[in-house]
Design an enzyme around this catalytic site. Structure first.
Site, PDB file in Angstrom:
ATOM      1  N   GLY A  31      21.957  67.017 -20.293  1.00  0.00           N
ATOM      2  CA  GLY A  31      21.900  68.182 -21.178  1.00  0.00           C
ATOM      3  C   GLY A  31      21.973  67.758 -22.622  1.00  0.00           C
ATOM      4  O   GLY A  31      22.266  66.599 -22.934  1.00  0.00           O
ATOM      5  N   SER A  32      21.682  68.701 -23.505  1.00  0.00           N
ATOM      6  CA  SER A  32      21.855  68.414 -24.928  1.00  0.00           C
ATOM      7  C   SER A  32      22.308  69.679 -25.622  1.00  0.00           C
ATOM      8  O   SER A  32      21.948  70.782 -25.222  1.00  0.00           O
ATOM      9  CB  SER A  32      20.559  67.885 -25.533  1.00  0.00           C
ATOM     10  OG  SER A  32      19.567  68.862 -25.426  1.00  0.00           O
ATOM     11  N   GLY A  33      23.131  69.483 -26.634  1.00  0.00           N
ATOM     12  CA  GLY A  33      23.620  70.621 -27.408  1.00  0.00           C
ATOM     13  C   GLY A  33      23.384  70.333 -28.871  1.00  0.00           C
ATOM     14  O   GLY A  33      22.673  69.385 -29.213  1.00  0.00           O
ATOM     15  N   ALA A  34      24.012  71.145 -29.730  1.00  0.00           N
ATOM     16  CA  ALA A  34      23.823  70.988 -31.166  1.00  0.00           C
ATOM     17  C   ALA A  34      24.323  69.617 -31.632  1.00  0.00           C
ATOM     18  O   ALA A  34      23.822  69.071 -32.602  1.00  0.00           O
ATOM     19  CB  ALA A  34      24.565  72.092 -31.896  1.00  0.00           C
ATOM     20  N   GLY A  36      24.576  66.655 -29.749  1.00  0.00           N
ATOM     21  CA  GLY A  36      24.025  65.424 -29.181  1.00  0.00           C
ATOM     22  C   GLY A  36      23.743  65.541 -27.703  1.00  0.00           C
ATOM     23  O   GLY A  36      23.733  66.637 -27.138  1.00  0.00           O
ATOM     24  N   VAL A  38      24.216  64.696 -23.612  1.00  0.00           N
ATOM     25  CA  VAL A  38      25.267  64.525 -22.605  1.00  0.00           C
ATOM     26  C   VAL A  38      24.663  63.825 -21.391  1.00  0.00           C
ATOM     27  O   VAL A  38      23.582  64.182 -20.943  1.00  0.00           O
ATOM     28  CB  VAL A  38      25.850  65.895 -22.172  1.00  0.00           C
ATOM     29  CG1 VAL A  38      26.965  65.693 -21.156  1.00  0.00           C
ATOM     30  CG2 VAL A  38      26.350  66.685 -23.373  1.00  0.00           C
ATOM     31  N   LYS A  53      29.540  62.444 -23.525  1.00  0.00           N
ATOM     32  CA  LYS A  53      28.815  63.124 -24.608  1.00  0.00           C
ATOM     33  C   LYS A  53      28.835  62.248 -25.849  1.00  0.00           C
ATOM     34  O   LYS A  53      29.899  61.784 -26.268  1.00  0.00           O
ATOM     35  CB  LYS A  53      29.509  64.458 -24.881  1.00  0.00           C
ATOM     36  CG  LYS A  53      28.941  65.259 -26.032  1.00  0.00           C
ATOM     37  CD  LYS A  53      29.336  66.701 -25.858  1.00  0.00           C
ATOM     38  CE  LYS A  53      29.631  67.397 -27.152  1.00  0.00           C
ATOM     39  NZ  LYS A  53      29.974  68.806 -26.949  1.00  0.00           N
ATOM     40  N   ASP A 149      31.601  81.593 -29.903  1.00  0.00           N
ATOM     41  CA  ASP A 149      30.240  81.218 -29.509  1.00  0.00           C
ATOM     42  C   ASP A 149      30.141  81.022 -28.001  1.00  0.00           C
ATOM     43  O   ASP A 149      29.538  80.070 -27.528  1.00  0.00           O
ATOM     44  CB  ASP A 149      29.837  79.925 -30.237  1.00  0.00           C
ATOM     45  CG  ASP A 149      28.350  79.645 -30.110  1.00  0.00           C
ATOM     46  OD1 ASP A 149      27.577  80.616 -29.944  1.00  0.00           O
ATOM     47  OD2 ASP A 149      27.961  78.470 -30.147  1.00  0.00           O
TER      48      ASP A 149
HETATM   49  P1  AMP Z   1      27.457  70.652 -25.202  1.00  0.00           P
HETATM   50  O1  AMP Z   1      26.835  69.841 -26.291  1.00  0.00           O
HETATM   51  O2  AMP Z   1      28.878  70.286 -24.944  1.00  0.00           O
HETATM   52  O3  AMP Z   1      27.264  72.125 -25.399  1.00  0.00           O
HETATM   53  O4  AMP Z   1      26.661  70.278 -23.872  1.00  0.00           O
HETATM   54  C1  AMP Z   1      25.270  70.479 -23.753  1.00  0.00           C
HETATM   55  C2  AMP Z   1      24.867  70.720 -22.304  1.00  0.00           C
HETATM   56  O5  AMP Z   1      25.193  69.569 -21.505  1.00  0.00           O
HETATM   57  C3  AMP Z   1      25.597  71.891 -21.653  1.00  0.00           C
HETATM   58  O6  AMP Z   1      24.934  73.086 -21.857  1.00  0.00           O
HETATM   59  C4  AMP Z   1      25.604  71.487 -20.179  1.00  0.00           C
HETATM   60  O7  AMP Z   1      24.379  71.855 -19.569  1.00  0.00           O
HETATM   61  C5  AMP Z   1      25.663  69.972 -20.219  1.00  0.00           C
HETATM   62  N1  AMP Z   1      27.064  69.515 -20.091  1.00  0.00           N
HETATM   63  C6  AMP Z   1      27.941  69.251 -21.101  1.00  0.00           C
HETATM   64  N2  AMP Z   1      29.127  68.850 -20.643  1.00  0.00           N
HETATM   65  C7  AMP Z   1      29.029  68.856 -19.293  1.00  0.00           C
HETATM   66  C8  AMP Z   1      29.942  68.545 -18.214  1.00  0.00           C
HETATM   67  N3  AMP Z   1      31.190  68.138 -18.457  1.00  0.00           N
HETATM   68  N4  AMP Z   1      29.486  68.665 -16.954  1.00  0.00           N
HETATM   69  C9  AMP Z   1      28.215  69.058 -16.713  1.00  0.00           C
HETATM   70  N5  AMP Z   1      27.318  69.375 -17.669  1.00  0.00           N
HETATM   71  C10 AMP Z   1      27.709  69.282 -18.940  1.00  0.00           C
END
Ligand code: AMP
Length: 311
Positions: A31-34, A36, A38, A53, A149
């Site tokens: 996954g990725s968020g704002a 970086g 994961v 992450k 959020d």
């Molecule tokens: P974040 O930057 O923390 O919002 O994470 C971005 C995306 O990565 C999330 O929307 C999840 O889909 C995935 N993700 C983050 N942390 C976890 C975790 N501990 N277990 C499973 N998926 C995760």
């Protein structure tokens, strides 16, 4: 493919290079968020799957810095089964001057609510998921933490229907984890019974009708625009749709103690942010060096792996 440097090795994940402790193996982007990317990984020391992450230059601007610092400080002190648990924090750089990247290691979950909300869930699962969200929020509220959020990509679940809130909010970009890039494996196409381990109960139309009415009633109370008239978290926990799950140990857990009282008001230069974040990483390492780590029930245990790997 990987380049070794003492305790660390580097591996390419899409466009990003992850430089992680050797104990974290088999990295795969999930996954990725704002902030970086994961990855999932195997922690070879504990023998468990984890999420790693990477926050690249978390101090690069005010927004990133404040968010990274807040996340780190809060994750370190919050200990509740509906909030993601921090297992490790490290940076591959050796000094404050060189400090660039921050890695957070967390327990690994199976999917985010982005995937789950497309599924046709029964009331048992729906109410249990909602109950757990409310317990997590109540716990944050009890320490004066307001998420601001909360959205499907910030909430993750496991196939046994357990749920955890991922981070602590602040402004961020829209649901970016929809994984357009080819190297990120989306789990969206997995069948519902795989994602939430489902075996649906036999249809009981009387029971279903009652649950549907309760769900509608709760929803209508949660969607009230005026916050004065909207149902509170505590009231929602007491609503008949949710209350069937009520366990005081989960819903009324003692509030976490936040050491930094000025968390919200902090304004700093980039250099100051860099130092503040670096200090938090060092503090974690110092504490883990003594082998003192809290498990989910808040029990202290001594983990020998921290003694050998964090030094
Ligand atoms: P974040 O930057 O923390 O919002 O994470 C971005 C995306 O990565 C999330 O929307 C999840 O889909 C995935 N993700 C983050 N942390 C976890 C975790 N501990 N277990 C499973 N998926 C995760």
């Amino acid at each position: 493919m990987s380049e070794e440097d003492g305790n660390f090795y580097s591996v390419q994940v899409g466009d990003s290079t992850f430089t992680v402790l050797k104990r974290y193996q088999q990295l795969r982007a999930i996954g990725s968020g704002a902030q970086g990317i994961v990855c999932s990984a195997l922690d070879a020391v504990l023998g468990i799957p984890v999420a790693v992450k990477k926050l690249s230059r978390p101090f690069q601007n005010q927004t990133h810095a404040k968010r990274a610092y807040r996340e780190l400080v809060l994750l370190k002190c919050v200990n509740h089964k509906n909030i993601i648990r921090l297992l490790n924090v490290f940076t591959p750089q050796k000094s404050l001057e060189e400090f660039q990247d921050l890695y957070l290691v967390m327990e690994l979950m199976d999917a985010s609510l982005c995937q789950v909300i497309h599924m046709d869930l029964d009331h048992e699962r729906m109410s249990y998921l909602l109950y757990q969200i409310l317990c997590g929020i109540r716990h944050l509220h009890s320490a004066g933490i307001i998420h601001r959020d909360l959205k499907p990509s910030n909430i993750v679940v496991k196939s046994d229907c357990t749920l955890k809130i991922l981070d602590f909010g602040l402004a961020r970009t829209a649901c970016t984890n929809f994984m357009m890039t080819p190297y990120v494996v989306t789990r969206y196409y997995r069948a519902p019974e795989v994602i939430l381990g489902m075996k649906y109960k036999e249809n009981d139309s009387e029971h279903d009708k009652l649950k549907t009415n309760q769900a509608r009633d709760l929803l209508s109370k949660m969607l009230v625009i005026d916050p004065e008239r909207r149902i509170s978290v505590q009231e929602a926990l007491n609503h008949p749709y949710i209350h069937v799950w009520y366990d005081p140990a989960e819903a009324d857990a003692p509030p976490p103690q936040i050491p930094d009282k000025q968390l919200e008001e902090r304004e700093h230069s980039i250099e100051q942010w860099k130092e503040l974040i670096y200090k938090e990483v060092m503090d974690w390492q110092e504490r883990s060096k003594n082998g003192v780590v809290k498990d989910e029930a808040g029990e202290l245990f001594v983990s020998p792996c921290y003694l050998s790997t964090v030094a």
